[in-house]
Enzyme design. Structure first.
Site, PDB file in Angstrom:
ATOM      1  N   TYR A  52       0.838  -1.204   0.000  1.00 42.43           N
ATOM      2  CA  TYR A  52       0.000   0.000   0.000  1.00 42.43           C
ATOM      3  C   TYR A  52       0.872   1.253   0.000  1.00 42.43           C
ATOM      4  O   TYR A  52       0.666   2.167  -0.786  1.00 42.43           O
ATOM      5  CB  TYR A  52      -0.926  -0.007   1.223  1.00 42.43           C
ATOM      6  CG  TYR A  52      -1.881   1.148   1.258  1.00 42.43           C
ATOM      7  CD1 TYR A  52      -3.085   1.109   0.569  1.00 42.43           C
ATOM      8  CD2 TYR A  52      -1.578   2.302   1.978  1.00 42.43           C
ATOM      9  CE1 TYR A  52      -3.966   2.176   0.590  1.00 42.43           C
ATOM     10  CE2 TYR A  52      -2.457   3.376   2.006  1.00 42.43           C
ATOM     11  CZ  TYR A  52      -3.648   3.303   1.307  1.00 42.43           C
ATOM     12  OH  TYR A  52      -4.515   4.378   1.330  1.00 42.43           O
ATOM     13  N   HIS A 103       1.500   4.051  -3.218  1.00 36.13           N
ATOM     14  CA  HIS A 103       1.259   5.494  -3.123  1.00 36.13           C
ATOM     15  C   HIS A 103       2.538   6.313  -3.305  1.00 36.13           C
ATOM     16  O   HIS A 103       2.474   7.457  -3.748  1.00 36.13           O
ATOM     17  CB  HIS A 103       0.549   5.824  -1.808  1.00 36.13           C
ATOM     18  CG  HIS A 103      -0.896   5.442  -1.853  1.00 36.13           C
ATOM     19  ND1 HIS A 103      -1.327   4.157  -1.618  1.00 36.13           N
ATOM     20  CD2 HIS A 103      -1.997   6.179  -2.156  1.00 36.13           C
ATOM     21  CE1 HIS A 103      -2.642   4.115  -1.766  1.00 36.13           C
ATOM     22  NE2 HIS A 103      -3.075   5.326  -2.087  1.00 36.13           N
ATOM     23  N   TRP A 144      -7.455   2.011 -10.733  1.00 40.41           N
ATOM     24  CA  TRP A 144      -6.828   2.216  -9.427  1.00 40.41           C
ATOM     25  C   TRP A 144      -7.651   1.511  -8.342  1.00 40.41           C
ATOM     26  O   TRP A 144      -7.099   0.822  -7.488  1.00 40.41           O
ATOM     27  CB  TRP A 144      -6.695   3.709  -9.132  1.00 40.41           C
ATOM     28  CG  TRP A 144      -5.972   4.002  -7.853  1.00 40.41           C
ATOM     29  CD1 TRP A 144      -6.530   4.203  -6.623  1.00 40.41           C
ATOM     30  CD2 TRP A 144      -4.568   4.110  -7.665  1.00 40.41           C
ATOM     31  NE1 TRP A 144      -5.560   4.431  -5.686  1.00 40.41           N
ATOM     32  CE2 TRP A 144      -4.343   4.377  -6.300  1.00 40.41           C
ATOM     33  CE3 TRP A 144      -3.480   4.002  -8.515  1.00 40.41           C
ATOM     34  CZ2 TRP A 144      -3.073   4.553  -5.769  1.00 40.41           C
ATOM     35  CZ3 TRP A 144      -2.199   4.182  -7.987  1.00 40.41           C
ATOM     36  CH2 TRP A 144      -2.011   4.444  -6.630  1.00 40.41           C
TER      37      TRP A 144
END
Length: 104
Positions: free
Chosen positions: A18, A22, A75
């Site tokens: 994660y 990002h 996404w």
């Protein structure tokens, strides 16, 4: 300026993915956020809990553009294997949070 807060849970063993995702956000996704009018977007985590916050001129407009965006759909599909958003059980819409305090 309208504001949105969202919360979610990182799936077991997926926190590093994660964070990496990002840190390497797709340029097309950044452009999609700009097109939605989203600014001051930040995400925090504590263990497997994530909290996001952003501002935009119109949440209704941002949501409409997001629903129509192929890049946002891609996404969301990718994120579905990494995290689960806290959503309303009846509608599956992201839970809304009411601001009760603010200090400038």
């Amino acid at each position: 300026m309208e504001k949105r807060v969202w919360t979610g849970k990182i799936l077991p063993g997926k926190l590093e993915e994660y964070i990496r995702t990002h840190q390497q956000i797709w340029p097309e996704m950044t452009e999609a956020l700009n097109t939605q009018g989203i600014h001051n977007y930040t995400i925090w985590n504590n263990n497997d809990t994530v909290i996001g916050y952003y501002e935009c001129e119109s949440l209704q407009y941002a949501d409409k553009v997001k629903q129509e965006s192929e890049i946002c759909k891609r996404w969301a599909e990718m994120m579905g294997g990494i995290m689960v958003l806290d959503a309303e059980p009846e509608t599956n819409e992201i839970k809304s949070y009411q601001q009760i305090f603010g200090h400038k």
